[in-house]
Design a protein around this motif. Sequence first.
Motif, short mmCIF file in Angstrom:
data_model
loop_
_atom_site.label_atom_id
_atom_site.label_comp_id
_atom_site.label_asym_id
_atom_site.label_seq_id
_atom_site.Cartn_x
_atom_site.Cartn_y
_atom_site.Cartn_z
N ARG A 1 64.36 49.91 92.51
CA ARG A 1 64.13 51.37 91.63
C ARG A 1 65.44 52.08 92.23
O ARG A 1 66.50 52.79 91.76
N ARG B 1 55.69 57.86 82.94
CA ARG B 1 55.61 59.77 83.14
C ARG B 1 57.20 60.91 82.74
O ARG B 1 57.94 59.80 83.18
N PRO C 1 56.61 64.66 86.36
CA PRO C 1 57.51 64.63 87.63
C PRO C 1 59.14 65.47 87.02
O PRO C 1 59.45 66.15 88.10
N SER C 2 59.60 64.95 86.40
CA SER C 2 60.94 65.32 85.53
C SER C 2 61.31 66.29 85.44
O SER C 2 61.82 66.99 86.28
N LYS D 1 61.52 66.56 88.91
CA LYS D 1 62.47 65.64 90.36
C LYS D 1 62.22 64.14 89.57
O LYS D 1 62.63 64.21 88.66
N TYR E 1 62.13 60.76 89.55
CA TYR E 1 60.16 60.06 89.48
C TYR E 1 60.36 58.81 89.18
O TYR E 1 61.32 58.01 88.13
N THR E 2 59.96 57.51 90.27
CA THR E 2 60.58 55.92 89.91
C THR E 2 59.51 55.69 89.59
O THR E 2 58.31 55.69 89.92
N GLU E 3 58.85 54.76 88.61
CA GLU E 3 57.72 53.45 88.10
C GLU E 3 57.83 51.96 87.92
O GLU E 3 58.72 52.22 87.40
N ALA F 1 63.52 54.50 86.59
CA ALA F 1 63.53 55.56 87.07
C ALA F 1 63.72 57.01 86.49
O ALA F 1 64.82 56.90 85.27
N THR F 2 63.23 58.15 86.43
CA THR F 2 63.68 59.40 85.23
C THR F 2 64.02 59.80 86.15
O THR F 2 63.54 61.34 86.88
N SER G 1 66.52 58.21 81.73
CA SER G 1 66.02 57.48 82.43
C SER G 1 66.62 55.85 82.22
O SER G 1 67.39 55.71 80.99
#
Length: 897
Positions: free
Chosen positions: A60, A130, A133-134, A138, A140-142, A154-155, A170
């Motif tokens: 991450r 997703r 959030p970005s 923001k 956003y990591t997933e 991460a985006t 991303s």
Amino acid sequence: MSDRFARFRRMAWHAVAGLSPRSLAGQVLLVQVVLVVLLVVCGVVALILQSEHDTSVEARRRAVAVAQTFAHSPGLVQALHSPDPSKELQPLTETARKTAGVDFIVVMDTKGIRYTHPIPSKIGQRFVGRIGPSLSGKVYTESVHGPLGNEVQATVPVHDARGRVIALVSAGLKVRNVTSQVDRQLPIILAAGAGALVVSTGGTALVGKRLRRQTHSLAPDEMNRMYEHHDTVLHSVREGVLIVSDDGRLLLANDEARRLLELPAEAEGRNVRELSDLDPATAELLVSGREASDEVHFAGGRLLAVNQRPTEGAGGPRGTVVTLRDSTELQAVSGRAEVIRERLELLYDAGLGIGTTLDVVRTAGELAQVAVPRFADFVTVDLADAVLHGEEPVSAGTEVRRVAVHGIQDDPPLYEQGRLIDFLPSTPQARGYGSGRSELVPDLSTAQGWLVQDPERTRRVLDYGIHSMIAAPIQARGVLLGMANFWRSKREPFDEEELSLAEELVARAAVSIDNARRYTREHALAVTLQRSLLPRALPDQSALDVSYRYLPAQSGVSGDWFDVIPLPGSRVALSVGDVVGHGLHAAATMGRLRTAVHNFSTLDLPPDELLSHVDELVGRIDQNEACPETADEIVGATCLYAIYDPVTRRCVMARAGHLMPALVAPDGSVDFLDVPAGPPLGLGGLPFQTAELELAEGSQLVLYTDGLIEDRTRDLDEGMELLRLALAGHPGRTPEESCQAVLDELLPERPKDDVALLIARTRALPAERVADWDVPRDPAAVSGMRLAVSDTLEEWGLSELGFGMELVLSELITNAIRYGSDPIHVRLIHDRTLICEVADGSSTSPHLRYAATTDEGGRGLFLISQLTERWGTRYTPQGKVIWAELAIPDLDALLAE
């Protein structure tokens, strides 16, 4: 030290092997092993869990860092606003991805549509993950399952100058690609656990030595059960087991060994040599005591694979242990597998050896060579005559021509190669040719339909020893091309399984034969087209003694051409050219350019101007034919054009990208003429330059194309030097002899490129055959010129042409005086025709027209056109020349004089 460790290991192993789980030593060993294994497993599990956590955190962190770095990189916003963001960003993301060590960097729009991706086919598809959030600004990591596998990504948003989110970046990587501590610590833990296990085993061995007195003996029921198990296994396995003592006595034989060797019931305890039913070679092996591995022995009608090892190495009594396996069925299967392997090898070699050329006859011969002697003793191939010429055979035809005969001997009494054969309907060949199915004849002596084909020859075939045959039709793309016949004389007759192999062989050859047939047809069409576009005979002229050679390329037609074009004033034009490429397109383009040169030569243009017009024509051809379908067929050509005047012995030439011509002097020396090199035709933009030189009578001009001197085995300079050597040193050789000598020295039997060679030996028109006068610009001079021309024709024996020539000359001189300018010059040439030339300093050209009945003039050129064979105008740097030709009667008699 190593010996001590080895002894310790053997001692520990024997101690452990002798322990029972019910003994104290066994229990201690079990407890220690369980503890060590639990400790090692717990340590590995803890390390793996910690590594997974560290891996996720590290993945991450790296994904966020790379995504934020690329999102704030200079030039990203400008690339996003470009017409094609993917074209701009894809190379940048791939470079950044490799440098940062991540698995992907994806740039997408606010709807999640990718601009970039490591897999180009994923560009334009929706991003997996997703983006909400970005889009809110923001990071956003997933963890997702994307196109590359399980990924941590991460985006981050990309802002423009006003702070709006205009795109997303991303970055991510597969979790397994992050370096983990487990890769470094796991070997240490495993090594430590293994060491602990070894130490515990050694300790248990020492403890077991002390406890041996208590645990050494087994209980009677346990011993009885152990022997029962031993007996059950020994007598139920499908492998014979024998134990032979050191003195040759048979100590043990299980049931399978008794069956395989057919041993009597009382065989155990007897000496092996006393067993009369045992094969002597097998008995000798059993008592020899030597080692044996899968030795095959024949015993009791079976093939036995024998393995033998001494027993003393295991610490037991001296002797040998023998195992036996029945390999009779295995040998049969192995033989079958060998046959299949040989057939597969034959088919593989057929794929490599058949169809190496595009020659129909040679391809048929390759089929025969591949099949002999591995499949048949003799092979004959018969093809329809139409196939040999590239055409499709007529379905109703039954006649075939034998094109290949090959066998283990050179004198089979089969039909010879080249013979046209008409098989009777009762023969296997005719039946197979008609039905399209293969015919198997295992015994030719009983095949009545084959015997009646040619009784005398078939009898000789049988006497020769040929007894079996397969007739397989050769067909490809639904077209029946001929028959392949396989014959045997030295081996077993053909069977049904071999029939399928013959069909497979013929099917592979049929495709190659059909390809060769189609190539032959296309090649013949192209050659016919090219031949029709080349000169079939040289024109009659007196200026040059010309010989030529044209050889088509081995791989197909090309665009080489040559021409000999008579010009006014006894002059002759020579041209040689080469169109880039091969095939019909090159041949057709050659015909267009040759026609253009002919047409422009009728305008009597200088060589440089003529090449300029042809260059412009080639440029227009390229423009008119430029399209995606013909992108590889853009015209490129070279040309050399020369004009020789036998009156002045002057030669003017120019070249467009062509090779320099060679000049053979009357003394036999050779030079390459330094003609200024112009660009190839079609490039445009650069002018062409001429070279003018005076040639001695008897000189030979050598014009050629690059196929004569260029080759893969030599460079251009070497080829030109070989041409020089072939031409030099033969001053008395005719052009015809020179052509043949050059080809013999420089070319193989079948050149890989087209070759055009033109050799012209110069002639000079005798001075007594030329008369010229300067004419003052005075109408009174016309009568004097008529008298002078009349006297000259009287000297040449052409007084019968005097009236017509005086009329023509009067009209031409009068026009020059009235409409032209000084200087005025008249020249009379006695050649194959009587040529009259009037030159003046103006560039105005007269035009033929029909005069009205009320016109006082305008009939002069019409009169000239009626009296002469032809007339015309050519322009010179000093003005123009108007010429006219009158036919000379009884030319052969005059030439004989």
